[in-house]
Write an enzyme that holds these catalytic residues in place. Sequence first.
Site, PDB file in Angstrom:
ATOM      1  CE  LYS A  19      29.546  -6.386   6.731  1.00 28.71           C
ATOM      2  NZ  LYS A  19      28.830  -7.671   6.174  1.00 28.71           N
TER       3      LYS A  19
ATOM      4  CD  GLN B  56      25.755  -8.424   3.987  1.00 32.09           C
ATOM      5  OE1 GLN B  56      26.745  -6.895   4.551  1.00 32.09           O
ATOM      6  NE2 GLN B  56      25.422  -8.365   5.085  1.00 32.09           N
TER       7      GLN B  56
ATOM      8  CG  ASP C 227      32.594 -11.756   4.389  1.00 30.02           C
ATOM      9  OD1 ASP C 227      33.249 -12.491   5.681  1.00 30.02           O
ATOM     10  OD2 ASP C 227      31.520 -12.644   4.105  1.00 30.02           O
TER      11      ASP C 227
END
Length: 287
Positions: free
Chosen positions: A57, A101, A124
């Site tokens: 990322k 994460q 997200d």
Amino acid sequence: MAAIQDAGVRIDGKEIAQRVREVVRARVAEISDRVRPGLATVLVGDDAPSAIYVRSKHKACEKAGMLSVGVELPASTSQAALLAQIDELNAREDIHGILVQLPLPDGLDDNEVIERLSPAKDVDGLHPVSQGRLLAGVPGPRPCTPAGVMRLIDEVGVDPTGKRAVVVGRSLLVGKPVGLLLLERHATVTYCHSRTKDLAREVGEADILVAALGKPGAIRGEWIKRGATVIDVGINRTEDGLVGDVDYESAVPRVAHITPVPGGVGPMTIAMLLSNTVDAALASLSA
Ligand code: NDP
């Protein structure tokens, strides 16, 4: 093993993701005199696959000309310390998107951490406000993997309107939002899960099949309707390497389109994350 004859049906997620990333790069350049989009990732613990995802990322952010900040915390981090870290990132003006994460190590509460994110920085698309927007069909950040799935369906020119879509999996991260996005695009949607009675029969009804169950090769090619479009979200580590949830070899002769694993949905997730971060940076200008 003989080479699989999949030319013409294989959806090249890598190539499509690359095109999305080029558009992101162009958008970043275009707005550079007003804002530089910034993404922060939060990695807790030392799970190797998570560390690999986070690293890729960062690389993708840098290639797109975006600011990329990595926060790494030990697995022993307390819930309070993690929440304080989120508060700090929420307050930073140079950070427009925050990605935590998941899953977090045992003892940390994923939900509480996600709910602590500023909804404006939830690139997200997992915050309850973002999920509510998705449910209501109003604009907002869509979860990255489901957004990537929709983009792949669009890229092959399949219009979900009126089609039967079957989504195998009902997680908050993948299955549920994919089904809602297909519904928004006027598909007739069926969700399957671990209590579904006859999975093979349900799968056989699908014009569009999205597999997100996390079981290597669980969906057999013989179950799939001829001419279906198959998007395989599964990423399963096996002795033979990474494989999807669909048995690719037996599916290929029956389908109109299918994503390989790796090289299908996976690359799209990061591309959509970058795209959501640019959207968040632009929205911050008018906030
Ligand atoms: P979860 O484990 O959270 O959810 C799995 C879902 O599949 C559940 O709803 C479960 O049902 C259902 N399921 C499990 N076994 C069966 C079965 N035998 N028959 C029918 N349904 C079943 O996984 P995620 O949604 O997080 O991920 C799914 C897969 O996608 C994984 O392989 C993951 O690695 C991959 N993934 C890939 C990403 C990418 O970028 N390509 C991103 C995120 C995930 P129930 O609810 O009843 O338990």
